[in-house]
Design an enzyme around this catalytic site. Sequence first.
Site, mmCIF file in Angstrom:
data_model
loop_
_atom_site.group_PDB
_atom_site.id
_atom_site.type_symbol
_atom_site.label_atom_id
_atom_site.label_comp_id
_atom_site.label_asym_id
_atom_site.label_seq_id
_atom_site.Cartn_x
_atom_site.Cartn_y
_atom_site.Cartn_z
ATOM 1 N N HIS A 154 43.977 29.825 39.263
ATOM 2 C CA HIS A 154 42.856 29.948 38.983
ATOM 3 C C HIS A 154 42.498 31.654 38.513
ATOM 4 O O HIS A 154 41.922 31.826 37.407
ATOM 5 C CB HIS A 154 41.931 29.661 40.097
ATOM 6 C CG HIS A 154 40.413 29.845 39.715
ATOM 7 N ND1 HIS A 154 39.573 28.874 39.752
ATOM 8 C CD2 HIS A 154 39.842 31.073 39.669
ATOM 9 C CE1 HIS A 154 38.251 29.497 39.656
ATOM 10 N NE2 HIS A 154 38.576 30.756 39.675
ATOM 11 N N GLU A 155 43.074 32.215 39.472
ATOM 12 C CA GLU A 155 43.036 33.858 38.920
ATOM 13 C C GLU A 155 43.812 34.314 37.990
ATOM 14 O O GLU A 155 43.349 35.109 37.214
ATOM 15 C CB GLU A 155 43.364 34.433 40.439
ATOM 16 C CG GLU A 155 42.444 34.189 41.606
ATOM 17 C CD GLU A 155 40.718 34.406 41.460
ATOM 18 O OE1 GLU A 155 40.360 35.180 40.559
ATOM 19 O OE2 GLU A 155 40.083 33.893 42.158
ATOM 20 N N HIS B 271 41.979 33.716 34.806
ATOM 21 C CA HIS B 271 40.834 34.787 34.606
ATOM 22 C C HIS B 271 41.532 36.055 33.944
ATOM 23 O O HIS B 271 41.351 36.370 32.854
ATOM 24 C CB HIS B 271 40.389 35.108 35.753
ATOM 25 C CG HIS B 271 39.243 34.202 36.333
ATOM 26 N ND1 HIS B 271 38.152 33.648 35.434
ATOM 27 C CD2 HIS B 271 39.071 33.732 37.402
ATOM 28 C CE1 HIS B 271 37.459 32.744 36.099
ATOM 29 N NE2 HIS B 271 37.869 32.833 37.351
#
Length: 267
Positions: A58-59, A62
């Site tokens: 997820h990170e 980003h």
Amino acid sequence: MTTAPIRRTDRRISPVFLGIAAVTAVSGWAAWTGFADNPGLAVFLFVTAAWIVSLCLHEYAHARTALHSGDITIGAKGYLTLNPLKYTHALLSIVLPVLFVIMGGIGLPGGAVFIERGRIRGRWRHSLISAAGPLTNVLFAVVCTAPFWLDALDGVPDTFRYALGFLALLQVTAAILNFLPVPGLDGYGVIEPWLSHRIRRQVEPFAPFGLIAVFVVLWIPEVNRAFFDAVDAVLRALGVTEWDTYWGHELYRFWEGSQEIPGVSGS
């Protein structure tokens, strides 16, 4: 367009992440084969480790999107190594989301990688950076539920099936919550570039408390019921039943050991 001076070490996968992935694989194998004396422990390790893997991805989503949008500092910060210890707030990014799973069986989002937004031009790019994380949870949910919606569960042990169902529930809850337009969450980050400067300035002080507010609101019985009804509807569309997620949660909380799990020996 300026390209990022990414060194090989900046994008080398961290041994920390590889270790977490190894725990996921070994515990998943134990849940599948029934090798562990306590199948609940195997499910706990598998789901927790896989959940941390999804948080790292997820990170990473980003960070990678920010890199290609103009923030050339991403590599030097270690965000491309998938090392959760490199996050700005490891407590918020890893520890709290895992505690939320253990306490309530819900995939609350965490944060965060620090992105130098001043380097990025264009509102669409800012929105895409924010959306990239929860879209990773959506993809993870699709992968976890693939055996269900492909009707490919023949030969899949019940223990592993329940674990996948519960892991899918965490991904769906994380995706839905992340997309909420609440300050501090990715959903607000998607719409923020399109708001007026006055509104953004007024909302900014509330950003640190957005996640806490969501957690508190979810404790309201009516809200909690409506939220999980929506989650169950999404999971049913992906072929996962409440039976799967319920027993997956029961296995995950192995320390309670209060019920006999259908189709699972040693419980």
